[in-house]
Motif scaffolding. Structure first.
Motif, PDB file in Angstrom:
ATOM      1  N   ASN A 180       6.497 -18.058 -36.849  1.00 38.18           N
ATOM      2  CA  ASN A 180       6.333 -18.891 -38.033  1.00 38.18           C
ATOM      3  C   ASN A 180       5.266 -18.347 -38.975  1.00 38.18           C
ATOM      4  O   ASN A 180       5.363 -18.478 -40.190  1.00 38.18           O
ATOM      5  CB  ASN A 180       5.974 -20.310 -37.594  1.00 38.18           C
ATOM      6  CG  ASN A 180       6.404 -21.301 -38.632  1.00 38.18           C
ATOM      7  OD1 ASN A 180       7.453 -21.129 -39.244  1.00 38.18           O
ATOM      8  ND2 ASN A 180       5.596 -22.304 -38.849  1.00 38.18           N
ATOM      9  N   ASP A 181       4.236 -17.737 -38.402  1.00 35.55           N
ATOM     10  CA  ASP A 181       3.173 -17.170 -39.237  1.00 35.55           C
ATOM     11  C   ASP A 181       3.601 -15.849 -39.865  1.00 35.55           C
ATOM     12  O   ASP A 181       3.167 -15.508 -40.952  1.00 35.55           O
ATOM     13  CB  ASP A 181       1.899 -16.955 -38.405  1.00 35.55           C
ATOM     14  CG  ASP A 181       1.279 -18.273 -37.987  1.00 35.55           C
ATOM     15  OD1 ASP A 181       1.584 -19.288 -38.633  1.00 35.55           O
ATOM     16  OD2 ASP A 181       0.519 -18.288 -37.011  1.00 35.55           O
ATOM     17  N   ARG A 200       6.670 -16.244 -42.799  1.00 33.72           N
ATOM     18  CA  ARG A 200       6.318 -16.854 -44.084  1.00 33.72           C
ATOM     19  C   ARG A 200       5.978 -15.812 -45.162  1.00 33.72           C
ATOM     20  O   ARG A 200       6.637 -15.805 -46.200  1.00 33.72           O
ATOM     21  CB  ARG A 200       5.162 -17.835 -43.865  1.00 33.72           C
ATOM     22  CG  ARG A 200       4.791 -18.616 -45.092  1.00 33.72           C
ATOM     23  CD  ARG A 200       4.324 -19.991 -44.709  1.00 33.72           C
ATOM     24  NE  ARG A 200       2.904 -20.163 -44.933  1.00 33.72           N
ATOM     25  CZ  ARG A 200       2.309 -21.350 -44.951  1.00 33.72           C
ATOM     26  NH1 ARG A 200       2.985 -22.436 -44.757  1.00 33.72           N
ATOM     27  NH2 ARG A 200       1.025 -21.459 -45.153  1.00 33.72           N
ATOM     28  N   LEU A 217       8.329 -14.834 -48.475  1.00 34.84           N
ATOM     29  CA  LEU A 217       7.748 -15.028 -49.807  1.00 34.84           C
ATOM     30  C   LEU A 217       7.727 -13.735 -50.614  1.00 34.84           C
ATOM     31  O   LEU A 217       7.817 -13.753 -51.832  1.00 34.84           O
ATOM     32  CB  LEU A 217       6.331 -15.605 -49.693  1.00 34.84           C
ATOM     33  CG  LEU A 217       6.248 -17.098 -49.371  1.00 34.84           C
ATOM     34  CD1 LEU A 217       4.826 -17.502 -49.048  1.00 34.84           C
ATOM     35  CD2 LEU A 217       6.778 -17.938 -50.530  1.00 34.84           C
ATOM     36  N   ILE A 219      12.002 -26.691 -46.049  1.00 31.42           N
ATOM     37  CA  ILE A 219      11.041 -26.082 -46.981  1.00 31.42           C
ATOM     38  C   ILE A 219      11.565 -24.745 -47.486  1.00 31.42           C
ATOM     39  O   ILE A 219      11.504 -24.449 -48.677  1.00 31.42           O
ATOM     40  CB  ILE A 219       9.668 -25.919 -46.288  1.00 31.42           C
ATOM     41  CG1 ILE A 219       9.080 -27.294 -45.967  1.00 31.42           C
ATOM     42  CG2 ILE A 219       8.703 -25.134 -47.161  1.00 31.42           C
ATOM     43  CD1 ILE A 219       7.850 -27.252 -45.096  1.00 31.42           C
ATOM     44  N   TYR A 220      12.107 -23.937 -46.585  1.00 33.23           N
ATOM     45  CA  TYR A 220      12.658 -22.634 -47.001  1.00 33.23           C
ATOM     46  C   TYR A 220      13.832 -22.834 -47.969  1.00 33.23           C
ATOM     47  O   TYR A 220      13.985 -22.083 -48.926  1.00 33.23           O
ATOM     48  CB  TYR A 220      13.170 -21.841 -45.788  1.00 33.23           C
ATOM     49  CG  TYR A 220      12.123 -21.477 -44.758  1.00 33.23           C
ATOM     50  CD1 TYR A 220      10.804 -21.213 -45.110  1.00 33.23           C
ATOM     51  CD2 TYR A 220      12.448 -21.374 -43.410  1.00 33.23           C
ATOM     52  CE1 TYR A 220       9.857 -20.879 -44.164  1.00 33.23           C
ATOM     53  CE2 TYR A 220      11.509 -21.036 -42.452  1.00 33.23           C
ATOM     54  CZ  TYR A 220      10.214 -20.802 -42.837  1.00 33.23           C
ATOM     55  OH  TYR A 220       9.288 -20.469 -41.883  1.00 33.23           O
ATOM     56  N   ALA A 254      12.762 -23.689 -51.379  1.00 32.57           N
ATOM     57  CA  ALA A 254      12.159 -22.539 -52.063  1.00 32.57           C
ATOM     58  C   ALA A 254      13.167 -21.419 -52.310  1.00 32.57           C
ATOM     59  O   ALA A 254      12.809 -20.375 -52.858  1.00 32.57           O
ATOM     60  CB  ALA A 254      10.987 -22.014 -51.229  1.00 32.57           C
ATOM     61  N   LEU A 308      14.620 -19.533 -50.086  1.00 30.23           N
ATOM     62  CA  LEU A 308      14.316 -18.369 -49.241  1.00 30.23           C
ATOM     63  C   LEU A 308      15.342 -18.168 -48.129  1.00 30.23           C
ATOM     64  O   LEU A 308      15.276 -17.189 -47.394  1.00 30.23           O
ATOM     65  CB  LEU A 308      12.914 -18.528 -48.622  1.00 30.23           C
ATOM     66  CG  LEU A 308      11.754 -18.613 -49.626  1.00 30.23           C
ATOM     67  CD1 LEU A 308      10.458 -18.986 -48.919  1.00 30.23           C
ATOM     68  CD2 LEU A 308      11.588 -17.295 -50.354  1.00 30.23           C
ATOM     69  N   ASN A 365       3.511 -26.506 -51.329  1.00 32.39           N
ATOM     70  CA  ASN A 365       3.659 -26.613 -49.866  1.00 32.39           C
ATOM     71  C   ASN A 365       3.659 -25.242 -49.201  1.00 32.39           C
ATOM     72  O   ASN A 365       3.919 -25.123 -48.010  1.00 32.39           O
ATOM     73  CB  ASN A 365       4.926 -27.391 -49.496  1.00 32.39           C
ATOM     74  CG  ASN A 365       6.196 -26.668 -49.924  1.00 32.39           C
ATOM     75  OD1 ASN A 365       6.164 -25.531 -50.390  1.00 32.39           O
ATOM     76  ND2 ASN A 365       7.326 -27.323 -49.779  1.00 32.39           N
ATOM     77  N   GLY A 366       3.397 -24.204 -49.993  1.00 32.56           N
ATOM     78  CA  GLY A 366       3.332 -22.863 -49.411  1.00 32.56           C
ATOM     79  C   GLY A 366       4.582 -22.051 -49.664  1.00 32.56           C
ATOM     80  O   GLY A 366       4.612 -20.853 -49.391  1.00 32.56           O
ATOM     81  N   PHE A 367       5.624 -22.682 -50.190  1.00 30.90           N
ATOM     82  CA  PHE A 367       6.871 -21.958 -50.392  1.00 30.90           C
ATOM     83  C   PHE A 367       7.497 -22.208 -51.765  1.00 30.90           C
ATOM     84  O   PHE A 367       7.763 -21.292 -52.506  1.00 30.90           O
ATOM     85  CB  PHE A 367       7.907 -22.372 -49.336  1.00 30.90           C
ATOM     86  CG  PHE A 367       7.543 -21.957 -47.957  1.00 30.90           C
ATOM     87  CD1 PHE A 367       7.849 -20.694 -47.483  1.00 30.90           C
ATOM     88  CD2 PHE A 367       6.867 -22.826 -47.123  1.00 30.90           C
ATOM     89  CE1 PHE A 367       7.504 -20.301 -46.212  1.00 30.90           C
ATOM     90  CE2 PHE A 367       6.524 -22.455 -45.844  1.00 30.90           C
ATOM     91  CZ  PHE A 367       6.840 -21.185 -45.389  1.00 30.90           C
ATOM     92  N   GLY A 368       7.736 -23.449 -52.033  1.00 32.79           N
ATOM     93  CA  GLY A 368       8.601 -23.766 -53.169  1.00 32.79           C
ATOM     94  C   GLY A 368       7.896 -23.903 -54.498  1.00 32.79           C
ATOM     95  O   GLY A 368       6.934 -23.206 -54.794  1.00 32.79           O
ATOM     96  N   LYS A 369       8.411 -24.852 -55.277  1.00 33.71           N
ATOM     97  CA  LYS A 369       7.930 -25.088 -56.634  1.00 33.71           C
ATOM     98  C   LYS A 369       6.475 -25.542 -56.602  1.00 33.71           C
ATOM     99  O   LYS A 369       6.048 -26.274 -55.720  1.00 33.71           O
ATOM    100  CB  LYS A 369       8.789 -26.190 -57.271  1.00 33.71           C
ATOM    101  CG  LYS A 369       9.212 -25.860 -58.684  1.00 33.71           C
ATOM    102  CD  LYS A 369      10.302 -26.781 -59.168  1.00 33.71           C
ATOM    103  CE  LYS A 369       9.919 -28.236 -59.068  1.00 33.71           C
ATOM    104  NZ  LYS A 369      10.927 -29.171 -59.520  1.00 33.71           N
ATOM    105  N   PHE A 418      -1.152 -25.175 -42.495  1.00 34.13           N
ATOM    106  CA  PHE A 418      -0.133 -24.549 -41.658  1.00 34.13           C
ATOM    107  C   PHE A 418       0.630 -25.516 -40.761  1.00 34.13           C
ATOM    108  O   PHE A 418       1.641 -25.137 -40.195  1.00 34.13           O
ATOM    109  CB  PHE A 418      -0.772 -23.447 -40.802  1.00 34.13           C
ATOM    110  CG  PHE A 418      -1.383 -22.358 -41.642  1.00 34.13           C
ATOM    111  CD1 PHE A 418      -0.576 -21.446 -42.294  1.00 34.13           C
ATOM    112  CD2 PHE A 418      -2.749 -22.279 -41.805  1.00 34.13           C
ATOM    113  CE1 PHE A 418      -1.124 -20.463 -43.088  1.00 34.13           C
ATOM    114  CE2 PHE A 418      -3.306 -21.297 -42.600  1.00 34.13           C
ATOM    115  CZ  PHE A 418      -2.498 -20.382 -43.250  1.00 34.13           C
TER     116      PHE A 418
END
Lengths: 445, 292
Positions: A71-72, A75, A79, A97-98, A101, A103, B43-47, B256
């Motif tokens: 997971n670390d 990411r 990105l 979440i991915y 985004a 991804l 949130n670390g990824f998205g918009k 995290f």
């Protein structure tokens, strides 16, 4: 002389171009898969999935890179628009979440093409569907059960409990013998607490109520949830069911509590089905015998039959930046298409990993499979197939409310907040997650 | 060739540039980015959505953050006292030892070179209620350490700090010892002639003479106490019930585990300002003529 030079040049050019096109045409497409590393699992996966796949295919070459803390590492790779073709994640909340985004690639066209919906158990397939499209496939499914020392139960004439009264009566008898009802501990893995919370939600409040709360038709502050937490608090703090008390529970790790169970310091072990392997291994060296049972129902509102909580232990997805998504999908389909091979792999791993949620049939099983393990696999499929299932926090909760469950449960046990305050915070985080569109899919019940 | 390239005074600058360049990308650039992120709900990824000072408002309401700040304060006080006092005394005693001093120095320094995970596992076993000291005492019929101090909310923070201090104090011994060896021997000889006791020499010669290195050690402790993380994370993960949660631990959890990167950046910014204030304070003392 000039003509000679031209001939040599032409010959050289033709050779280079032929070599180039030949290698381009016939070279295998490489598919790279970043997989969570595990010392026991890695060699089995390498031999029975990777090497076997490569032996059967000339057009695709599969390479699995085993990674610590996937997971670390995934990411930053995602990105930066790089990373592997296929990658593992801990669960659906990460996929959400991915997916938000952009991804992770939609697998819907491949799911339709290869018929993945028919190959996977319905709930497992649905757990990877976001906004109507499939984005992830569970690598493993698990549920919460309890193991018990069968010999000890027979010696003492104890029977398996079916309701709260029987649970408490049995616990009293076990404690009277100087043993702990359950072995468990959280050292090294604080989220262990969420296993217990999920158990009480699903066996006390009941899966129907949990479902309604997950989809927003009920409040987490409703009495059945608050009472579930209060009951868990009582059993943990006042009654010391787990390894003798809260402080011991906090001090014991995986090896400690498994040792406690096999050494008769505790009569039962309430744990996920990943505990099959270690239980079988430990008891193989003991004169005692073991067995397992579904968690007893603690309140009539939770139904009249034990339910199995649904959980996926890790998922696989395709990187949106993958240059070979079709080849990656073929790799996934190759794995999904051979149930016996999957059962062979997971069997070698004690059914603790790579137990993919497929429609297994009797003929798929190795004839030497432990009947207790087989009973679980068939009973789980039957029960969940008839809708008799519950929900784990680590599969159906978004990140923030999910972390709250295991982080703040300690605060309830410490007496710093009440169960109602705990559930009020839970509701606040759920409201926020709903507002942020961060919910993970829950198939219609 | 342009003159600035051959200017002898500028050569040091050229040699420093690669490191400066790396620092810019590894430290300065992410720090600036973090300053910007604290105004968002990323949130670390998205918009990335701009939320103004919402994260700061949330931070001042966050009971866990307040608890963590308090724990960091306790942590700093503990590190400014216990290991400093012990290290000063031991270093001073070591200066009087001619034979076998190297052995002592090695023994005291040894925990410092061990990885934090090793130190933590050693102490986790020592305090294990069954296999550690608690189990041994129980076999002797004594109820002592029957519960791990890492597992009790009253003691968890102190127990973790104890392990970290055990690993750290040997480092202080070495730097104090180095400072003490710089003290002019004639000062001690003069004190001997005047009939000064060992304590008087320590109080009136050693301490004032090693003041710069002593103050430096205090600055290091204060600054290093802010991002303290590994020992807490390995031993208790901030528990039980946040009783050992420190600010860096809270930041990690937000970034995290809960995926609140914007909020975590706000915590990071607060830590940055806090360190800035400490450094500024010592810089001020220096300007006022203190030997810092």
């Amino acid at each position: 002389m000039e003509g000679m030079m031209n001939k040599i040049f032409n010959f050289f050019l033709s050779f280079v171009l032929t070599a180039f096109f030949a290698t381009s045409t016939f070279a295998a497409t490489k598919v790279v898969w970043w997989m969570e590393s595990d010392a026991t699992t890695d060699p089995v996966v390498q031999e029975f999935f990777v090497d076997a796949f490569n032996a059967e295919h000339d057009d695709i070459e599969l390479e699995v890179v085993f990674k610590e803390d996937i997971n670390d590492t995934i990411r930053p790779a995602l990105l930066s628009g790089s990373g592997p073709d296929i990658f593992d994640t801990p669960g659906a909340s990460y996929i959400k979440i991915y997916q938000d985004a952009g991804l992770v690639k939609s697998l819907q066209e491949y799911a339709d093409q290869f018929g993945w919906q028919d190959k996977l158990l319905e709930w497992a397939y649905n757990s990877g569907v976001f906004n109507g499209e499939l984005y992830s496939i569970p690598k493993n499914y698990e549920t919460m059960i309890y193991f018990y020392n069968k010999t000890l139960f027979e010696e003492n004439g104890w029977s398996l409990p079916n309701n709260l009264e029987e649970v408490e009566a049995l616990a009293a008898k076990i404690k009277a013998k100087g043993m702990n009802p359950y072995a468990y501990g959280s050292t090294g893995w604080q989220p262990t607490h969420e296993h217990l919370v999920g158990n009480y939600f699903n066996t006390y409040a009941g899966p129907d109520n949990v479902y309604k709360a997950l989809i927003g038709e009920k409040k987490w502050t409703d009495p059945e949830f608050v009472e579930s937490i209060e009951l868990l608090r009582k059993h943990m703090v006042d009654d010391g069911y787990w390894s003798g008390g809260l402080e011991t529970y906090y001090s014991l790790g995986w090896d400690d509590f498994n040792g406690e169970f096999v050494n008769r310091e505790s009569a039962m072990l309430m744990i996920g089905t990943w505990g099959f392997n270690v239980t079988a291994t430990n008891f193989a060296e003991s004169s005692d015998d073991w067995d397992w049972a579904a968690l007893p129902i603690l309140h009539p509102q939770a139904g009249d039959k034990p339910n199995y909580q649904l959980a996926t232990g890790g998922t696989m997805s395709v990187n949106a930046a993958s240059k070979n998504p079709e080849a990656a999908a073929k790799v996934i389909d190759w794995i999904l298409s051979d149930r016996a091979r999957v059962l062979n792999v997971t069997g070698q791993l004690g059914y603790g990993a790579w137990l993919m949620p497929l429609h297994y049939e009797d003929s798929d099983f190795d004839p030497n499979i432990d009947p207790r393990q087989k009973r679980f696999l068939t009973e789980f499929a039957e029960a969940t197939g008839t809708g008799n299932y519950g929900y784990t926090t680590w599969t159906f909760y978004p990140n923030d409310p999910g972390v709250h469950i295991w982080k703040d449960m300690e605060v309830v046990w410490a007496g710093d907040i009440t169960p109602l305050e705990f559930m009020e915070e839970s509701q606040r985080l759920w409201d926020k997650a709903r507002e942020d569109d961060a919910l993970v899919p829950v198939g219609k019940r | 060739m342009p003159k600035f390239l051959t200017n002898i005074n500028a050569i040091s600058w050229y040699f420093l540039m690669p490191v400066l360049f790396i620092h810019f990308f590894v430290i300065a650039f992410p720090s600036i980015l973090s300053l910007l992120l604290c105004l968002t709900d990323w949130n670390g990824f998205g918009k990335i959505n701009y939320v103004g000072l919402e994260n700061f408002e949330e931070l001042f309401r966050d009971r866990i953050f307040k608890k963590a700040v308090y724990h960091n304060f306790i942590w700093t006080i503990m590190f400014l006292t216990i290991p400093v006092i012990v290290a000063l005394i031991i270093a001073y005693l070591l200066t009087g030892i001619k034979r076998g001093q190297l052995f002592y120095r090695l023994v005291y320094f040894f925990p410092y070179i061990l990885a934090s995970i090793v130190n933590c596992l050693i102490w986790r076993y020592i305090f294990h209620p069954k296999h550690g000291l608690g189990g041994w005492f129980e076999n002797q019929g004594i109820d002592f350490l029957s519960k791990s101090p890492f597992a009790m909310k009253e003691t968890a923070l102190y127990a973790v700090a104890w392990v970290d201090m055990w690993h750290f104090w040997g480092f202080l011994v070495i730097i104090y010892l180095t400072g003490m060896y710089q003290v002019d021997e004639s000062l001690y000889e003069a004190a001997d002639i005047e009939g000064a006791t060992k304590f008087q020499k320590f109080r009136y010669i050693t301490i004032p003479m090693i003041r710069p290195i002593f103050i430096l050690s205090l600055i290091i402790i204060i600054i290093w106490s802010v991002p303290t993380f590994d020992y807490v994370y390995i031993l208790t993960m901030g528990g039980p019930a946040y009783s050992s949660e420190v600010v860096a631990n809270h930041l990690y959890s937000q970034a995290f585990q809960r995926m609140n990167v914007g909020y975590a950046s706000t915590i990071g910014v607060m830590m940055f300002f806090y360190v800035g204030i400490i450094v500024g304070f010592f810089a001020l003392l220096r300007r006022l003529g203190w030997e810092v």
